[in-house]
Motif scaffolding. Sequence first.
Motif, PDB file in Angstrom:
ATOM      1  N   ALA A  32       6.520 -39.150 -24.205  1.00 57.06           N
ATOM      2  CA  ALA A  32       6.179 -37.797 -23.774  1.00 57.06           C
ATOM      3  C   ALA A  32       7.455 -36.973 -23.770  1.00 57.06           C
ATOM      4  O   ALA A  32       8.476 -37.404 -23.231  1.00 57.06           O
ATOM      5  N   PHE A  33       7.391 -35.782 -24.362  1.00 58.16           N
ATOM      6  CA  PHE A  33       8.588 -34.930 -24.488  1.00 58.16           C
ATOM      7  C   PHE A  33       8.315 -33.575 -23.836  1.00 58.16           C
ATOM      8  O   PHE A  33       7.248 -32.979 -24.036  1.00 58.16           O
ATOM      9  N   GLY A  34       9.246 -33.120 -23.036  1.00 59.66           N
ATOM     10  CA  GLY A  34       9.093 -31.815 -22.391  1.00 59.66           C
ATOM     11  C   GLY A  34      10.338 -31.488 -21.598  1.00 59.66           C
ATOM     12  O   GLY A  34      11.259 -32.313 -21.500  1.00 59.66           O
TER      13      GLY A  34
ATOM     14  N   SER B  12      -3.902 -22.385 -33.204  1.00 58.61           N
ATOM     15  CA  SER B  12      -4.877 -21.727 -32.334  1.00 58.61           C
ATOM     16  C   SER B  12      -5.847 -20.857 -33.138  1.00 58.61           C
ATOM     17  O   SER B  12      -5.416 -20.148 -34.052  1.00 58.61           O
ATOM     18  N   PRO B  13      -7.130 -20.865 -32.762  1.00 61.29           N
ATOM     19  CA  PRO B  13      -8.091 -19.988 -33.444  1.00 61.29           C
ATOM     20  C   PRO B  13      -7.905 -18.526 -33.076  1.00 61.29           C
ATOM     21  O   PRO B  13      -8.601 -17.673 -33.619  1.00 61.29           O
ATOM     22  N   SER B  14      -6.966 -18.241 -32.172  1.00 62.92           N
ATOM     23  CA  SER B  14      -6.708 -16.831 -31.862  1.00 62.92           C
ATOM     24  C   SER B  14      -6.208 -16.120 -33.125  1.00 62.92           C
ATOM     25  O   SER B  14      -6.282 -14.898 -33.204  1.00 62.92           O
TER      26      SER B  14
ATOM     27  N   GLY C 278      13.653 -32.858 -22.934  1.00 59.13           N
ATOM     28  CA  GLY C 278      14.327 -32.162 -24.025  1.00 59.13           C
ATOM     29  C   GLY C 278      13.676 -30.836 -24.346  1.00 59.13           C
ATOM     30  O   GLY C 278      12.585 -30.508 -23.849  1.00 59.13           O
ATOM     31  N   ASP C 279      14.383 -30.086 -25.191  1.00 59.51           N
ATOM     32  CA  ASP C 279      13.954 -28.747 -25.573  1.00 59.51           C
ATOM     33  C   ASP C 279      13.892 -28.724 -27.104  1.00 59.51           C
ATOM     34  O   ASP C 279      14.913 -28.937 -27.766  1.00 59.51           O
ATOM     35  N   PHE C 280      12.704 -28.486 -27.657  1.00 61.30           N
ATOM     36  CA  PHE C 280      12.601 -28.597 -29.121  1.00 61.30           C
ATOM     37  C   PHE C 280      13.164 -27.380 -29.856  1.00 61.30           C
ATOM     38  O   PHE C 280      13.173 -27.353 -31.076  1.00 61.30           O
TER      39      PHE C 280
ATOM     40  N   SER D 216       3.189 -15.697 -34.230  1.00 68.96           N
ATOM     41  CA  SER D 216       4.060 -16.883 -34.270  1.00 68.96           C
ATOM     42  C   SER D 216       3.286 -18.132 -34.686  1.00 68.96           C
ATOM     43  O   SER D 216       3.808 -18.988 -35.398  1.00 68.96           O
ATOM     44  N   LYS D 217       2.019 -18.232 -34.273  1.00 67.98           N
ATOM     45  CA  LYS D 217       1.227 -19.412 -34.655  1.00 67.98           C
ATOM     46  C   LYS D 217       0.935 -19.393 -36.162  1.00 67.98           C
ATOM     47  O   LYS D 217       0.964 -20.435 -36.814  1.00 67.98           O
ATOM     48  N   LEU D 218       0.678 -18.211 -36.699  1.00 72.36           N
ATOM     49  CA  LEU D 218       0.441 -18.129 -38.150  1.00 72.36           C
ATOM     50  C   LEU D 218       1.704 -18.495 -38.928  1.00 72.36           C
ATOM     51  O   LEU D 218       1.641 -19.206 -39.934  1.00 72.36           O
TER      52      LEU D 218
ATOM     53  N   ARG E 155      -7.015 -26.266 -34.778  1.00 69.50           N
ATOM     54  CA  ARG E 155      -7.173 -24.971 -34.093  1.00 69.50           C
ATOM     55  C   ARG E 155      -8.257 -25.118 -33.027  1.00 69.50           C
ATOM     56  O   ARG E 155      -9.436 -24.823 -33.275  1.00 69.50           O
ATOM     57  N   PRO E 156      -7.874 -25.603 -31.836  1.00 68.01           N
ATOM     58  CA  PRO E 156      -8.872 -25.801 -30.774  1.00 68.01           C
ATOM     59  C   PRO E 156      -9.120 -24.500 -30.002  1.00 68.01           C
ATOM     60  O   PRO E 156      -8.188 -23.786 -29.661  1.00 68.01           O
ATOM     61  N   ARG E 157     -10.374 -24.239 -29.717  1.00 75.63           N
ATOM     62  CA  ARG E 157     -10.752 -22.952 -29.100  1.00 75.63           C
ATOM     63  C   ARG E 157     -10.891 -23.050 -27.582  1.00 75.63           C
ATOM     64  O   ARG E 157     -11.556 -23.966 -27.084  1.00 75.63           O
TER      65      ARG E 157
ATOM     66  N   THR F  81       4.177 -32.272 -20.983  1.00 72.27           N
ATOM     67  CA  THR F  81       4.183 -31.851 -19.583  1.00 72.27           C
ATOM     68  C   THR F  81       3.219 -30.678 -19.338  1.00 72.27           C
ATOM     69  O   THR F  81       3.089 -30.212 -18.220  1.00 72.27           O
ATOM     70  N   GLY F  82       2.558 -30.229 -20.391  1.00 76.32           N
ATOM     71  CA  GLY F  82       1.629 -29.094 -20.269  1.00 76.32           C
ATOM     72  C   GLY F  82       0.191 -29.553 -20.052  1.00 76.32           C
ATOM     73  O   GLY F  82      -0.085 -30.758 -19.924  1.00 76.32           O
ATOM     74  N   PHE F  83      -0.721 -28.595 -20.059  1.00 74.29           N
ATOM     75  CA  PHE F  83      -2.142 -28.864 -19.773  1.00 74.29           C
ATOM     76  C   PHE F  83      -2.742 -29.834 -20.796  1.00 74.29           C
ATOM     77  O   PHE F  83      -3.185 -30.941 -20.458  1.00 74.29           O
ATOM     78  N   LEU F  84      -2.728 -29.452 -22.052  1.00 72.22           N
ATOM     79  CA  LEU F  84      -3.313 -30.319 -23.090  1.00 72.22           C
ATOM     80  C   LEU F  84      -2.516 -31.613 -23.243  1.00 72.22           C
ATOM     81  O   LEU F  84      -3.091 -32.706 -23.369  1.00 72.22           O
TER      82      LEU F  84
HETATM   83  N1  LIG Z   1      -4.929 -23.512 -23.669  1.00 71.37           N
HETATM   84  C1  LIG Z   1      -5.684 -23.056 -24.673  1.00 71.37           C
HETATM   85  O1  LIG Z   1      -6.777 -22.508 -24.462  1.00 71.37           O
HETATM   86  C2  LIG Z   1      -5.218 -23.226 -26.107  1.00 71.37           C
HETATM   87  C3  LIG Z   1      -6.067 -22.799 -27.130  1.00 71.37           C
HETATM   88  C4  LIG Z   1      -5.664 -22.985 -28.448  1.00 71.37           C
HETATM   89  C5  LIG Z   1      -4.456 -23.583 -28.725  1.00 71.37           C
HETATM   90  N2  LIG Z   1      -3.636 -23.964 -27.717  1.00 71.37           N
HETATM   91  C6  LIG Z   1      -2.363 -24.609 -28.054  1.00 71.37           C
HETATM   92  O2  LIG Z   1      -2.364 -25.903 -27.494  1.00 71.37           O
HETATM   93  C7  LIG Z   1      -1.047 -26.286 -27.148  1.00 71.37           C
HETATM   94  C8  LIG Z   1      -0.998 -26.700 -25.684  1.00 71.37           C
HETATM   95  O3  LIG Z   1      -1.393 -25.590 -24.887  1.00 71.37           O
HETATM   96  P1  LIG Z   1      -1.468 -25.705 -23.301  1.00 71.37           P
HETATM   97  O4  LIG Z   1      -2.591 -24.872 -22.860  1.00 71.37           O
HETATM   98  O5  LIG Z   1      -1.404 -27.124 -22.890  1.00 71.37           O
HETATM   99  O6  LIG Z   1      -0.124 -24.947 -22.902  1.00 71.37           O
HETATM  100  P2  LIG Z   1       0.886 -25.244 -21.716  1.00 71.37           P
HETATM  101  O7  LIG Z   1       0.190 -25.840 -20.548  1.00 71.37           O
HETATM  102  O8  LIG Z   1       1.664 -23.995 -21.529  1.00 71.37           O
HETATM  103  O9  LIG Z   1       1.828 -26.372 -22.323  1.00 71.37           O
HETATM  104  C9  LIG Z   1       2.776 -26.104 -23.296  1.00 71.37           C
HETATM  105  C10 LIG Z   1       3.976 -26.985 -23.019  1.00 71.37           C
HETATM  106  O10 LIG Z   1       4.943 -26.755 -24.043  1.00 71.37           O
HETATM  107  C11 LIG Z   1       6.180 -27.109 -23.515  1.00 71.37           C
HETATM  108  N3  LIG Z   1       7.267 -26.358 -24.117  1.00 71.37           N
HETATM  109  C12 LIG Z   1       7.332 -25.022 -24.323  1.00 71.37           C
HETATM  110  N4  LIG Z   1       8.521 -24.709 -24.863  1.00 71.37           N
HETATM  111  C13 LIG Z   1       9.203 -25.863 -24.994  1.00 71.37           C
HETATM  112  C14 LIG Z   1      10.481 -26.181 -25.485  1.00 71.37           C
HETATM  113  N5  LIG Z   1      11.299 -25.243 -25.959  1.00 71.37           N
HETATM  114  N6  LIG Z   1      10.875 -27.471 -25.482  1.00 71.37           N
HETATM  115  C15 LIG Z   1      10.072 -28.438 -24.969  1.00 71.37           C
HETATM  116  N7  LIG Z   1       8.835 -28.195 -24.491  1.00 71.37           N
HETATM  117  C16 LIG Z   1       8.414 -26.923 -24.497  1.00 71.37           C
HETATM  118  C17 LIG Z   1       6.161 -26.782 -22.042  1.00 71.37           C
HETATM  119  O11 LIG Z   1       6.787 -27.860 -21.417  1.00 71.37           O
HETATM  120  P3  LIG Z   1       7.716 -27.709 -20.103  1.00 71.37           P
HETATM  121  O12 LIG Z   1       6.814 -27.152 -19.064  1.00 71.37           O
HETATM  122  O13 LIG Z   1       8.136 -29.110 -19.817  1.00 71.37           O
HETATM  123  O14 LIG Z   1       8.806 -26.794 -20.453  1.00 71.37           O
HETATM  124  C18 LIG Z   1       4.669 -26.683 -21.709  1.00 71.37           C
HETATM  125  O15 LIG Z   1       4.311 -27.604 -20.717  1.00 71.37           O
HETATM  126  C19 LIG Z   1      -0.160 -25.101 -27.483  1.00 71.37           C
HETATM  127  O16 LIG Z   1       0.374 -25.286 -28.759  1.00 71.37           O
HETATM  128  C20 LIG Z   1      -1.131 -23.936 -27.505  1.00 71.37           C
HETATM  129  O17 LIG Z   1      -0.665 -22.899 -28.309  1.00 71.37           O
HETATM  130  C21 LIG Z   1      -3.991 -23.811 -26.400  1.00 71.37           C
END
Ligand SMILES: NC(=O)c1ccc[n+]([C@@H]2O[C@H](COP(=O)([O-])OP(=O)(O)OC[C@H]3O[C@@H](n4cnc5c(N)ncnc54)[C@H](OP(=O)(O)O)[C@@H]3O)[C@@H](O)[C@H]2O)c1
Length: 325
Positions: free
Chosen positions: A29-31, A112-114, A50-52, A142-144, A162-164, A9-12
């Motif tokens: 799809a889970f979210g 994450s490359p952060s 669901g909530d992981f 937390s990611k490490l 690790r996508p940037r 349900t998130g961006f990626l």
């Molecule tokens: N965006 C970047 O630039 C970037 C860069 C490097 C790595 N990443 C990694 O890429 C991944 C996706 O990032 P994103 O930008 O798409 O983030 P995002 O839009 O915030 O999406 C993360 C999703 O995780 C879900 N989530 C969080 N806690 C949850 C839980 N307890 N149970 C179920 N679902 C949960 C949320 O779903 P709900 O909304 O449904 O709760 C949220 O939609 C993450 O692991 C992030 O660390 C992102």
Amino acid sequence: MKILVTGATGFLGKYVVEELKEAGYEVTAFGRNQLIGEQLAGDAVTFIQGDFTKLSDILTASKGMDAVVHAGALSTVWGKWEDFYQTNVIGTENVLEACETNQIKRLVFISSPSIYAAAKDQLQVKEAEAPKTNELNFYIKSKLLAEQRIHEKKQIDSVILRPRGLFGVGDTSIIPRLIKVNKKIGIPLFDGGQQLVDVTCVENVALAIRLSLESEKAIGETYNITNDEPAPFKDILDQLHQEIGVPVRYLSLSYSLMYGVASTLEKIYTVFRITKEPLFTKYTLYLLKYSQTLSIEKAKNELNYQPKMTITEGIKNYAEHYRNH
Ligand SMILES: NC(=O)c1ccc[n+]([C@@H]2O[C@H](COP(=O)([O-])OP(=O)(O)OC[C@H]3O[C@@H](n4cnc5c(N)ncnc54)[C@H](OP(=O)(O)O)[C@@H]3O)[C@@H](O)[C@H]2O)c1
């Protein structure tokens, strides 16, 4: 092949669902967000709410799956350690346990490359250069830790990506923030914005995830993912604002002054347990001050990863969407 996508349900996650669906996979799809989940559901896509952080939720959702993409996370630079720990560390432990219980062989974990973040320029960073610990912020820590949990569970065939700096239509963090700060006060620049940044179109990350599910060589490996088009920060900002048709304003700031401000803000926010993100953090200053580019040779060689969308195409897509909404 049945694949569970957390964070769908998130961006990626939405792009991952699309990429896998187009490649002919059955996707679950889970979210937690029921509304967005329902929009994702359709041909070849089922949504499970669901909530992981609850083991039972992820155990049930992953039953019968062949693979899991764990993209769900608390993905932000500020917040309480308990929240990052629960979501990013315990959540990953739960996903690993569910994979083990349900005999799911393949797991792709989005890190994450952060985790490489440091107060210095870093060019062509390789995966093996990751530090063992980095406590610049709780997200990184937390990611490490989550990566460590993946390494410890050797019985699951896992791949870490690790996508940037993801950007694309639907991004709620990087580009919208830059556009907002430009409108409000102007974008802070250090040293004329000549630092190299290495961003990634979200479509390319979704592609890399699919390749990680399909490659035998990838098992047990970690890959940096970028567009492989490092460019000066200011050039990207100029291009973006030109495309969206908004004049760009820059603020030339003193790094040492801003570092002092960020450190003080972090201390105040920590003492008073303020969860709202401070205007500046040390991490965001590092992003603005130092070059960081990643080597993606390993992903190219072992996953056959080649970005399918250029930065210019990604910016044009984003701008078109921005102008029409
Ligand atoms: N965006 C970047 O630039 C970037 C860069 C490097 C790595 N990443 C990694 O890429 C991944 C996706 O990032 P994103 O930008 O798409 O983030 P995002 O839009 O915030 O999406 C993360 C999703 O995780 C879900 N989530 C969080 N806690 C949850 C839980 N307890 N149970 C179920 N679902 C949960 C949320 O779903 P709900 O909304 O449904 O709760 C949220 O939609 C993450 O692991 C992030 O660390 C992102």
